[in-house]
Motif scaffolding. Structure first.
Motif, PDB file in Angstrom:
ATOM      1  N   GLY A  55      10.312  38.919 -52.043  1.00 32.66           N
ATOM      2  CA  GLY A  55      10.886  37.726 -52.662  1.00 32.66           C
ATOM      3  C   GLY A  55      12.336  37.971 -53.015  1.00 32.66           C
ATOM      4  O   GLY A  55      12.904  39.018 -52.709  1.00 32.66           O
ATOM      5  N   PHE A  56      12.921  37.006 -53.689  1.00 38.45           N
ATOM      6  CA  PHE A  56      14.314  37.121 -54.103  1.00 38.45           C
ATOM      7  C   PHE A  56      14.358  37.367 -55.606  1.00 38.45           C
ATOM      8  O   PHE A  56      13.748  36.630 -56.382  1.00 38.45           O
ATOM      9  CB  PHE A  56      15.080  35.844 -53.765  1.00 38.45           C
ATOM     10  N   PHE A  57      15.053  38.392 -56.005  1.00 39.59           N
ATOM     11  CA  PHE A  57      15.186  38.734 -57.408  1.00 39.59           C
ATOM     12  C   PHE A  57      16.670  38.770 -57.750  1.00 39.59           C
ATOM     13  O   PHE A  57      17.445  39.438 -57.086  1.00 39.59           O
ATOM     14  CB  PHE A  57      14.541  40.086 -57.704  1.00 39.59           C
ATOM     15  N   SER A  58      17.040  38.069 -58.770  1.00 36.32           N
ATOM     16  CA  SER A  58      18.437  37.961 -59.137  1.00 36.32           C
ATOM     17  C   SER A  58      18.953  39.301 -59.656  1.00 36.32           C
ATOM     18  O   SER A  58      18.431  39.843 -60.626  1.00 36.32           O
ATOM     19  CB  SER A  58      18.596  36.896 -60.213  1.00 36.32           C
ATOM     20  N   PRO A  59      20.002  39.837 -59.054  1.00 36.90           N
ATOM     21  CA  PRO A  59      20.466  41.156 -59.452  1.00 36.90           C
ATOM     22  C   PRO A  59      21.400  41.171 -60.651  1.00 36.90           C
ATOM     23  O   PRO A  59      21.693  42.226 -61.188  1.00 36.90           O
ATOM     24  CB  PRO A  59      21.209  41.647 -58.200  1.00 36.90           C
ATOM     25  N   HIS A  60      21.886  40.030 -61.101  1.00 38.81           N
ATOM     26  CA  HIS A  60      22.931  40.036 -62.115  1.00 38.81           C
ATOM     27  C   HIS A  60      22.736  38.944 -63.160  1.00 38.81           C
ATOM     28  O   HIS A  60      23.705  38.401 -63.670  1.00 38.81           O
ATOM     29  CB  HIS A  60      24.294  39.884 -61.449  1.00 38.81           C
ATOM     30  N   SER A  61      21.531  38.605 -63.484  1.00 33.81           N
ATOM     31  CA  SER A  61      21.288  37.503 -64.400  1.00 33.81           C
ATOM     32  C   SER A  61      21.400  37.951 -65.859  1.00 33.81           C
ATOM     33  O   SER A  61      20.822  38.965 -66.255  1.00 33.81           O
ATOM     34  CB  SER A  61      19.899  36.922 -64.148  1.00 33.81           C
ATOM     35  N   TRP A  62      22.124  37.162 -66.657  1.00 31.03           N
ATOM     36  CA  TRP A  62      22.236  37.412 -68.086  1.00 31.03           C
ATOM     37  C   TRP A  62      21.239  36.575 -68.889  1.00 31.03           C
ATOM     38  O   TRP A  62      21.144  36.706 -70.105  1.00 31.03           O
ATOM     39  CB  TRP A  62      23.650  37.098 -68.560  1.00 31.03           C
TER      40      TRP A  62
END
Length: 132
Positions: free
Chosen positions: A76-83
């Motif tokens: 899947g897609f996992f956000s690498p830079h989410s605050w």
């Protein structure tokens, strides 16, 4: 999925046997009820997995000759830079603190939680990442 369905159905049979044994032996209603509810939850999951396994193609875990690499692929897609999880964590911590210290702290935690949820949902609808 077939093996998971069978595992949950066998687990539910075991939980049912333990619920009956516990209920007869202890005569304690709360634990007996909890075990019967656990039986119900596990039979629902087992039935769903067994029912769904008949409708989908066989997966690698159902094949006795399968290798680990047979199920490899994109997860899947996992956000690498989410605050946004930081905002949700701070808001959640304040919300749970409000239960112990005073409900007035909820006025500070609710906006943090709402901003975190809104930001997480719409994170890829704006800015440099809007086309991902």
């Amino acid at each position: 999925m077939k093996i998971q369905g069978r595992m949950f159905i066998w687990l539910s049979v075991f939980i049912l046997a333990m619920a009956v044994l516990y209920g007869v032996w202890s005569k304690e209603p709360a634990g007996t009820t909890a075990l019967f509810l656990a039986f119900g939850l596990s039979i629902m999951i087992g039935y769903y997995l067994a029912f769904t396994a008949r409708r989908v193609d066989a997966m690698a875990q159902d094949d006795k000759e399968a290798d680990v690499a047979d199920e490899a692929g994109e997860v899947g897609f996992f956000s690498p830079h989410s605050w946004q999880p930081l905002s949700l964590a701070a808001g959640g911590a304040l919300a749970f603190l409000s239960v112990a210290m005073g409900w007035w702290i909820m006025y500070f935690s609710a906006p943090l939680i709402l901003v975190g949820i809104f930001g997480w949902v719409f994170e890829y609808y704006r800015g440099e990442n809007q086309n991902q």
